[in-house]
Design a protein around this motif. Structure first.
Motif, PDB file in Angstrom:
ATOM      1  N   GLU A  31       0.829  -1.206   0.000  1.00 15.00           N
ATOM      2  CA  GLU A  31       0.000   0.000   0.000  1.00 15.00           C
ATOM      3  C   GLU A  31       0.864   1.257   0.000  1.00 15.00           C
ATOM      4  O   GLU A  31       0.633   2.183  -0.787  1.00 15.00           O
ATOM      5  CB  GLU A  31      -0.928  -0.012   1.207  1.00 15.00           C
ATOM      6  CG  GLU A  31      -1.864   1.182   1.285  1.00 15.00           C
ATOM      7  CD  GLU A  31      -2.850   1.044   2.435  1.00 15.00           C
ATOM      8  OE1 GLU A  31      -3.832   0.295   2.290  1.00 15.00           O
ATOM      9  OE2 GLU A  31      -2.629   1.684   3.489  1.00 15.00           O
ATOM     10  N   ARG A  47       1.120   4.001  -3.083  1.00 13.11           N
ATOM     11  CA  ARG A  47       0.806   5.410  -2.814  1.00 13.11           C
ATOM     12  C   ARG A  47       1.903   6.326  -3.332  1.00 13.11           C
ATOM     13  O   ARG A  47       1.627   7.373  -3.923  1.00 13.11           O
ATOM     14  CB  ARG A  47       0.613   5.625  -1.314  1.00 13.11           C
ATOM     15  CG  ARG A  47      -0.709   5.120  -0.771  1.00 13.11           C
ATOM     16  CD  ARG A  47      -0.816   5.404   0.720  1.00 13.11           C
ATOM     17  NE  ARG A  47      -2.139   5.060   1.231  1.00 13.11           N
ATOM     18  CZ  ARG A  47      -2.519   5.246   2.490  1.00 13.11           C
ATOM     19  NH1 ARG A  47      -1.674   5.779   3.356  1.00 13.11           N
ATOM     20  NH2 ARG A  47      -3.730   4.906   2.874  1.00 13.11           N
ATOM     21  N   LEU A  81       2.045   6.030  -7.459  1.00  9.93           N
ATOM     22  CA  LEU A  81       0.914   6.650  -8.152  1.00  9.93           C
ATOM     23  C   LEU A  81       0.595   8.046  -7.630  1.00  9.93           C
ATOM     24  O   LEU A  81      -0.337   8.685  -8.127  1.00  9.93           O
ATOM     25  CB  LEU A  81      -0.327   5.762  -8.006  1.00  9.93           C
ATOM     26  CG  LEU A  81      -0.230   4.386  -8.665  1.00  9.93           C
ATOM     27  CD1 LEU A  81      -1.473   3.567  -8.361  1.00  9.93           C
ATOM     28  CD2 LEU A  81      -0.055   4.525 -10.167  1.00  9.93           C
ATOM     29  N   ASP A 139      -0.806   8.964  -4.903  1.00 10.30           N
ATOM     30  CA  ASP A 139      -2.186   8.954  -4.411  1.00 10.30           C
ATOM     31  C   ASP A 139      -2.144   8.590  -2.924  1.00 10.30           C
ATOM     32  O   ASP A 139      -2.146   7.416  -2.553  1.00 10.30           O
ATOM     33  CB  ASP A 139      -3.018   7.926  -5.191  1.00 10.30           C
ATOM     34  CG  ASP A 139      -4.489   7.955  -4.798  1.00 10.30           C
ATOM     35  OD1 ASP A 139      -4.855   8.782  -3.942  1.00 10.30           O
ATOM     36  OD2 ASP A 139      -5.266   7.160  -5.347  1.00 10.30           O
ATOM     37  N   GLU A 143      -4.314   8.620  -0.737  1.00  5.47           N
ATOM     38  CA  GLU A 143      -5.532   8.015  -0.215  1.00  5.47           C
ATOM     39  C   GLU A 143      -5.763   6.602  -0.749  1.00  5.47           C
ATOM     40  O   GLU A 143      -6.782   5.981  -0.440  1.00  5.47           O
ATOM     41  CB  GLU A 143      -6.740   8.891  -0.558  1.00  5.47           C
ATOM     42  CG  GLU A 143      -6.655  10.293   0.027  1.00  5.47           C
ATOM     43  CD  GLU A 143      -7.826  11.156  -0.384  1.00  5.47           C
ATOM     44  OE1 GLU A 143      -8.763  10.619  -1.018  1.00  5.47           O
ATOM     45  OE2 GLU A 143      -7.821  12.365  -0.084  1.00  5.47           O
ATOM     46  N   LEU A 144      -4.848   6.078  -1.550  1.00  8.88           N
ATOM     47  CA  LEU A 144      -5.002   4.727  -2.101  1.00  8.88           C
ATOM     48  C   LEU A 144      -4.952   3.704  -0.971  1.00  8.88           C
ATOM     49  O   LEU A 144      -4.189   3.828  -0.021  1.00  8.88           O
ATOM     50  CB  LEU A 144      -3.904   4.469  -3.123  1.00  8.88           C
ATOM     51  CG  LEU A 144      -3.904   3.107  -3.818  1.00  8.88           C
ATOM     52  CD1 LEU A 144      -3.515   3.278  -5.284  1.00  8.88           C
ATOM     53  CD2 LEU A 144      -2.928   2.137  -3.151  1.00  8.88           C
ATOM     54  N   ARG A 145      -5.781   2.679  -1.079  1.00  8.41           N
ATOM     55  CA  ARG A 145      -5.811   1.601  -0.096  1.00  8.41           C
ATOM     56  C   ARG A 145      -5.707   0.252  -0.809  1.00  8.41           C
ATOM     57  O   ARG A 145      -6.170   0.106  -1.951  1.00  8.41           O
ATOM     58  CB  ARG A 145      -7.111   1.624   0.720  1.00  8.41           C
ATOM     59  CG  ARG A 145      -7.359   2.921   1.483  1.00  8.41           C
ATOM     60  CD  ARG A 145      -6.265   3.195   2.508  1.00  8.41           C
ATOM     61  NE  ARG A 145      -6.068   2.097   3.427  1.00  8.41           N
ATOM     62  CZ  ARG A 145      -6.772   1.941   4.555  1.00  8.41           C
ATOM     63  NH1 ARG A 145      -7.727   2.800   4.870  1.00  8.41           N
ATOM     64  NH2 ARG A 145      -6.511   0.928   5.364  1.00  8.41           N
ATOM     65  N   ILE A 151      -7.621  -3.101  -5.121  1.00 11.82           N
ATOM     66  CA  ILE A 151      -6.923  -1.820  -5.042  1.00 11.82           C
ATOM     67  C   ILE A 151      -8.000  -0.738  -5.061  1.00 11.82           C
ATOM     68  O   ILE A 151      -8.777  -0.649  -6.013  1.00 11.82           O
ATOM     69  CB  ILE A 151      -5.941  -1.615  -6.211  1.00 11.82           C
ATOM     70  CG1 ILE A 151      -4.985  -2.812  -6.329  1.00 11.82           C
ATOM     71  CG2 ILE A 151      -5.178  -0.324  -6.026  1.00 11.82           C
ATOM     72  CD1 ILE A 151      -4.050  -2.970  -5.173  1.00 11.82           C
ATOM     73  N   ARG A 188      -9.009   3.059  -5.284  1.00  9.77           N
ATOM     74  CA  ARG A 188      -8.482   4.342  -5.729  1.00  9.77           C
ATOM     75  C   ARG A 188      -8.823   5.440  -4.733  1.00  9.77           C
ATOM     76  O   ARG A 188      -9.909   5.462  -4.156  1.00  9.77           O
ATOM     77  CB  ARG A 188      -9.063   4.693  -7.106  1.00  9.77           C
ATOM     78  CG  ARG A 188      -8.550   6.022  -7.658  1.00  9.77           C
ATOM     79  CD  ARG A 188      -9.094   6.283  -9.043  1.00  9.77           C
ATOM     80  NE  ARG A 188     -10.531   6.456  -9.042  1.00  9.77           N
ATOM     81  CZ  ARG A 188     -11.264   6.689 -10.132  1.00  9.77           C
ATOM     82  NH1 ARG A 188     -10.667   6.733 -11.302  1.00  9.77           N
ATOM     83  NH2 ARG A 188     -12.559   6.828 -10.051  1.00  9.77           N
ATOM     84  N   GLY A 189      -7.884   6.349  -4.558  1.00  7.70           N
ATOM     85  CA  GLY A 189      -8.131   7.499  -3.712  1.00  7.70           C
ATOM     86  C   GLY A 189      -8.556   8.699  -4.523  1.00  7.70           C
ATOM     87  O   GLY A 189      -9.693   8.802  -4.967  1.00  7.70           O
ATOM     88  N   GLY A 204      -5.677   8.326 -10.472  1.00  3.59           N
ATOM     89  CA  GLY A 204      -5.521   6.988 -11.045  1.00  3.59           C
ATOM     90  C   GLY A 204      -6.727   6.578 -11.865  1.00  3.59           C
ATOM     91  O   GLY A 204      -7.863   6.728 -11.443  1.00  3.59           O
ATOM     92  N   LEU A 249      -5.351   1.030 -12.586  1.00  3.81           N
ATOM     93  CA  LEU A 249      -5.554   0.292 -11.348  1.00  3.81           C
ATOM     94  C   LEU A 249      -5.715  -1.200 -11.619  1.00  3.81           C
ATOM     95  O   LEU A 249      -5.219  -2.042 -10.861  1.00  3.81           O
ATOM     96  CB  LEU A 249      -6.782   0.830 -10.609  1.00  3.81           C
ATOM     97  CG  LEU A 249      -6.612   2.178  -9.898  1.00  3.81           C
ATOM     98  CD1 LEU A 249      -7.888   2.539  -9.159  1.00  3.81           C
ATOM     99  CD2 LEU A 249      -5.448   2.157  -8.937  1.00  3.81           C
TER     100      LEU A 249
END
Length: 660
Positions: A368, A372, A375, A377, A379-381, A420, A422-423, A426, A431
């Protein structure tokens, strides 16, 4: 002042008029050439006009829709010109011949004006700033002035207008001046076109909004088909000796430019435009290399054989394609670094994490954090899907709520193992590609979460069993102390007292013996009851007999289906308590009309299934009977599953290992 939408509607009506005029001219000209010219013109026109109207409806204050309609109008105008020439050749003296011959000398500039204005106002559809306004005005003024100047050209018109009278004439001294002005306008017009393209590039570099940048990329992607037309023309001259293949490029341009523009304005996130641009550049470079190699091979063969050899060119192309196959991946990576950096960074980061994890220098739970950073991002999880659970969990095993963001599932072996999430940035396609590349890392983390949870559950179960053992021991001690032990102590004291009085004849020996026998019988009964709590004595006759006695004590009908055959004592005892506890819970909480008990054996597994027709909704709560039953089954090496949908009854199923 009419709105852009109203002007787009009016332009669309005008294009319909051009289509009608073209149909009439095709009928006057007759022949297959006229029909082909009409169909090609209509095919090149309709996509742009239809999409222009759609954009005008959705964006009424933007001039993009109007300009798309005008782009389609230019294609139809070319078709009308071709059909008018064919009609005049067959029917001389058609009306407006002199006007058309005069205007057609320089009207070609207007073919570029709508596309240039589209680059100038895209994507917001407005002319902002004095430079853009002056550029737009210059385009219209130069094209109009050039068309008027070309109408004064005294040279004869090309066939079939060779004998047509010139509508405009100038005195001889002014003809040279007009020609000089006309030639001077050509570089000016070219400069204005370059200024329009430069304005779009400058707008892209200054844009800080991701949406605007994506929209400009879509327009650039649509315009990239123009070089394709040149490549097809090159290939046509190489293989067929003509430029017929260029028609494919023109058709693609007529479709892709309007489509890319409409997507950019209405649905810029429909597809990953960076991925499309990267693929287009990659295959474009491959095509250029192949064509260059084929051209060189054809030239060399031509020098040796004295003429061109299409077979040799085709063979050279095949050899070149085979040679380029292993280089295509490297070429794609090179292009990605320049046109699709997010993809290259993400895939490289995943590959690096996988290598460092294999070398023991990193942990797969860092996926993770790695994505992040790659990319950009924050907030990506990364979520992991565990067996038997519907939701996602994070790397620590806590529930993960993805919310409304886009979720790209991670699949391995046809099963969903994670996702995956997206936050803020992306694309969906990127993704999905990252999810596919991360599948092995996700599977490792998922298995580690399962092992960690299993260890935690085993530790908690062991602690519960230990506490239950202590409580059971205290209960036995209490029952023995307060029950059978007290009876036996009292009996011993009574016997000692009777012994002291036997000599004086005051003791009723027969009565004492009867009372002592009764006390012993009561003590034995209490000891048997305590022993039954440890292991039911009814199991001495087998599990089926014990369950039959148990079913006979139930207040509701119980259906038994017990497989034949002896079971190990520990397995039979565990199966008995599973059935006993499940039946007790059903009677106590569900008030069913009937209960079913089934014991089956398959190989080295024994399955105990207890079902009822109650209201359902049962859950395993800590400290409750089913929780203790789960610990007992787990301690025996088995698994216990509970299925209790609301309104669908309850089913408790225990699978126990059986070595016999």
């Amino acid at each position: 002042m009419p709105s852009s939408r109203a002007l787009a509607y009016a332009a669309a009506v005008g294009v319909c008029g051009l289509v009608g005029a073209a149909a009439v001219l095709a009928g006057l000209a007759g022949g297959g050439d006229a029909v082909a010219a009409f169909l090609i013109g209509a095919a090149f026109t309709l996509p742009s006009v239809v999409l222009g109207v759609v954009v005008a409806v959705r964006r009424p204050n933007s001039a993009v829709g109007l300009l798309l309609v005008l782009v389609g109008a230019t294609a139809m105008w070319l078709g009308v010109g071709e059909l008018y020439s064919l009609a005049v050749a067959r029917r001389p003296g058609l009306p407006l011949t002199e006007l058309y011959a005069a205007g057609s000398n320089g009207d070609w500039m207007f073919l570029y004006v709508p596309a240039a204005l589209l680059m100038l106002v895209f994507p917001d559809g407005r002319l902002t700033g004095p430079r853009r306004r002056w550029t737009a005005a210059g385009l219209l003024a130069v094209a109009t002035l050039f068309t008027v100047i070309a109408a004064f050209d005294p040279d004869p018109y090309p066939p079939p207008f060779r004998h047509t009278r010139h509508l405009l004439r100038a005195a001889e001294p002014y003809v040279s001046l007009l020609n000089a002005v006309g030639f001077a306008l050509l570089p000016v017009f070219l400069g204005l076109l370059v200024a329009c393209a430069a304005a779009m590039v400058l707008r892209y570099r200054r844009a800080t909004d991701a949406v605007r940048r994506a929209q400009l990329k879509w327009l650039a992607l649509g315009a990239s088909v123009v070089p394709l037309t040149l490549l097809l023309c090159w290939a046509g001259y190489l293989f067929t000796g003509g430029a017929d293949l260029a028609l494919i490029g023109l058709a693609a341009t007529a479709l892709t430019v309007p489509a890319a523009t409409a997507i950019a304005v209405l649905r810029h996130d429909l597809y990953d435009v960076d991925r499309a641009i990267s693929a287009a550049v990659t295959y474009g470079l491959v095509t250029v290399i192949m064509l260059a190699f084929s051209t060189a091979a054809s030239f060399v063969v031509g020098l040796g054989a004295g003429r061109a050899s299409p077979v040799a060119a085709a063979a050279a192309t095949a050899v070149c394609a085979a040679a380029l196959a292993p280089l295509r991946v490297r070429l794609r990576r090179w292009v990605d670094r320049r046109f699709y950096p997010a993809r290259q960074a993400a895939l490289a980061a995943v590959e690096d994490l996988r290598a460092r994890t294999h070398a023991g220098q990193a942990q797969p739970e860092q996926l993770e954090e790695t994505l992040r950073g790659a990319l950009r991002d924050p907030e990506l999880r990364v979520g992991y899907r565990l067996p038997g659970e519907t939701g996602l969990v994070d790397a620590s095993g806590d529930p993960l709520l993805p919310g409304p963001a886009h979720v790209a599932p991670v699949r391995l072996g046809g099963h969903d193992i994670g996702a995956i999430v997206r936050g803020a940035t992306g694309s969906r396609e990127l993704l999905r590609e990252v999810a596919s590349a991360s599948a092995l890392l996700v599977e490792v983390v998922r298995l580690r979460i399962e092992v960690s949870r299993a260890l935690d559950a085993a530790e908690a179960g062991r602690a519960r069993l230990l506490r239950a053992g202590y409580e059971e021991r205290r209960r036995l001690e209490r029952d023995l102390h307060d029950g059978a032990q007290q009876r036996l102590v009292s009996l011993g004291m009574a016997m000692r007292l009777a012994q002291r009085h036997l000599s004086d004849g005051t003791v009723d020996v027969d009565g004492l013996l009867d009372r002592w026998v009764a006390e012993l019988a009561a003590a034995v009964a209490e000891l048997r009851q305590i022993a039954h709590g440890l292991r039911p004595s009814s199991l001495d006759d087998g599990l089926g007999a014990a369950l039959s006695l148990l079913a006979g004590t139930a207040p509701v009908p119980v259906t038994l289906d017990v497989a034949d055959g002896d079971l190990p004592d520990d397995v039979a005892t565990t199966a008995y308590y599973v059935a006993s506890e499940a039946m007790t819970n059903a009677v106590k909480h569900a008030a069913p009309a009937a209960i079913g008990v089934q014991v089956s054996r398959a190989g080295d597994r024994v399955t105990v299934r207890i079902s009822d027709d109650g209201p359902g909704g049962a859950v395993i709560r800590p400290g409750a009977g089913l929780a203790g039953l789960t610990d007992r089954v787990t301690a025996a090496g088995g698994t216990l599953r509970l299925s209790s949908p609301a309104g669908g009854g309850t089913r408790v199923e225990a699978v126990l290992p059986c070595a016999w």
